[in-house]
Design an enzyme around this catalytic site. Structure first.
Site, PDB file in Angstrom:
ATOM      1  N   THR A  33      27.309  27.111  16.376  1.00  0.00           N
ATOM      2  CA  THR A  33      28.492  26.603  15.662  1.00  0.00           C
ATOM      3  C   THR A  33      28.911  25.259  16.254  1.00  0.00           C
ATOM      4  O   THR A  33      29.222  24.312  15.512  1.00  0.00           O
ATOM      5  CB  THR A  33      29.650  27.622  15.733  1.00  0.00           C
ATOM      6  OG1 THR A  33      29.128  28.934  15.517  1.00  0.00           O
ATOM      7  CG2 THR A  33      30.699  27.328  14.680  1.00  0.00           C
ATOM      8  N   GLU A 108      30.893  25.597  30.250  1.00  0.00           N
ATOM      9  CA  GLU A 108      31.959  25.662  29.234  1.00  0.00           C
ATOM     10  C   GLU A 108      33.317  25.847  29.908  1.00  0.00           C
ATOM     11  O   GLU A 108      34.293  25.176  29.563  1.00  0.00           O
ATOM     12  CB  GLU A 108      31.680  26.808  28.256  1.00  0.00           C
ATOM     13  CG  GLU A 108      30.511  26.490  27.340  1.00  0.00           C
ATOM     14  CD  GLU A 108      30.058  27.647  26.476  1.00  0.00           C
ATOM     15  OE1 GLU A 108      29.433  27.388  25.438  1.00  0.00           O
ATOM     16  OE2 GLU A 108      30.312  28.808  26.818  1.00  0.00           O
TER      17      GLU A 108
HETATM   18  O1  LIG Z   1      29.650  30.745  24.496  1.00  0.00           O
HETATM   19  C1  LIG Z   1      28.754  30.192  23.923  1.00  0.00           C
HETATM   20  C2  LIG Z   1      27.573  29.641  24.622  1.00  0.00           C
HETATM   21  O2  LIG Z   1      27.611  29.949  25.978  1.00  0.00           O
HETATM   22  C3  LIG Z   1      28.797  30.014  22.455  1.00  0.00           C
HETATM   23  O3  LIG Z   1      29.928  29.282  22.139  1.00  0.00           O
HETATM   24  C4  LIG Z   1      28.851  31.350  21.818  1.00  0.00           C
HETATM   25  O4  LIG Z   1      27.720  32.074  22.249  1.00  0.00           O
HETATM   26  C5  LIG Z   1      28.862  31.255  20.296  1.00  0.00           C
HETATM   27  O5  LIG Z   1      27.642  30.778  19.848  1.00  0.00           O
HETATM   28  P1  LIG Z   1      27.290  30.705  18.303  1.00  0.00           P
HETATM   29  O6  LIG Z   1      28.177  29.668  17.717  1.00  0.00           O
HETATM   30  O7  LIG Z   1      25.835  30.336  18.283  1.00  0.00           O
HETATM   31  O8  LIG Z   1      27.531  32.086  17.739  1.00  0.00           O
END
Ligand SMILES: O=C(CO)[C@H](O)[C@H](O)COP(=O)(O)O
Length: 227
Positions: A33, A108
């Protein structure tokens, strides 16, 4: 027919990027995303709709993508981010989050704790009533002495396993491992404190009291959830 999840994720990303103004210092998230948000930023910069942005990426993958789109990406410094945009694995009604299924939880958290505004983007499948309802809690652990660390975590009630990818142990951008854990009925703030005090644990995927708002896309439209 309802739009597929990729269309929804992109819609949420575009809404979040509409908050960005020229000259801002930005945190770039990780995952499928967040990728749409980085692409939208790149598009706006290329089109001259945004300029003088500086960015810090939360993973090598996002760093490479952002640079390939001409974004100005630098190292993490103590400068506060005007906005950080990222996805999430689970979003509680109060915008507490589980993150890290994409493996980037440490960077993050390092970036997003410095954000004046953390904006979450997701499709509606990420909404839960209680964190841990669907997703495990990713816990990044040091490889050295990992079996001892796992014993400590299991002693705290964790059930889970070290993450694997194509049969091999998954290694994070920081050279560490991830234990995907489930805990039954724990107070999350207390759990976070306990985990952070556990030897061998680097960081957890609990992002409590951090997100300001979420753009959550569903077939009926993008919903804005504010903490
Ligand atoms: O925390 C994360 C990565 O460490 C991502 O933001 C989370 O896994 C969501 O990913 P996606 O948008 O592919 O579902």
């Amino acid at each position: 027919m309802s739009p597929d999840l990729e269309v929804l994720k992109k819609e949420a990303a575009i809404r979040a990027v509409s908050l960005i103004e020229s000259g801002m210092h930005l945190g770039l998230g990780t995952g499928s995303t967040a990728k749409y948000a980085i692409e939208e930023l790149g598009r706006k910069v290329a089109a001259g709709e945004l300029s003088n942005l500086t960015c810090v990426a939360t993973s090598q993958a996002s760093d490479v993508l952002a640079r390939s789109l001409g974004l100005d990406v630098g190292p993490l410094t103590p400068q506060a981010f005007d906005i950080a945009i990222d996805g999430a694995d689970e979003i509680a009604p109060n915008l507490d989050l589980i993150k890290g299924l994409g493996g980037a939880l440490v960077r993050e958290k390092l970036v997003e704790v410095q954000a004046k505004r953390l904006i979450i983007i997701a499709d509606h499948t990420k909404l839960v009533q209680t964190l841990g309802q669907k997703a495990p809690l990713p816990i990044e652990v040091l490889p050295f002495g990992v079996d001892s660390t796992l014993e400590r975590l299991k002693g705290l009630g964790a059930v889970g396993e070290l993450r694997r990818q194509s049969g091999e142990l998954y290694i994070t951008d920081n050279g560490n491992l991830i234990f995907d854990a489930r805990f039954a009925g724990q107070d999350l703030a207390e759990l976070e404190r306990t985990l952070k005090g556990t030897l061998g644990v680097v960081e957890t995927g609990l992002f409590l009291n951090m997100a300001e708002r979420a753009f959550v896309a569903a077939p009926e439209g993008v919903r804005e959830v504010v903490r």
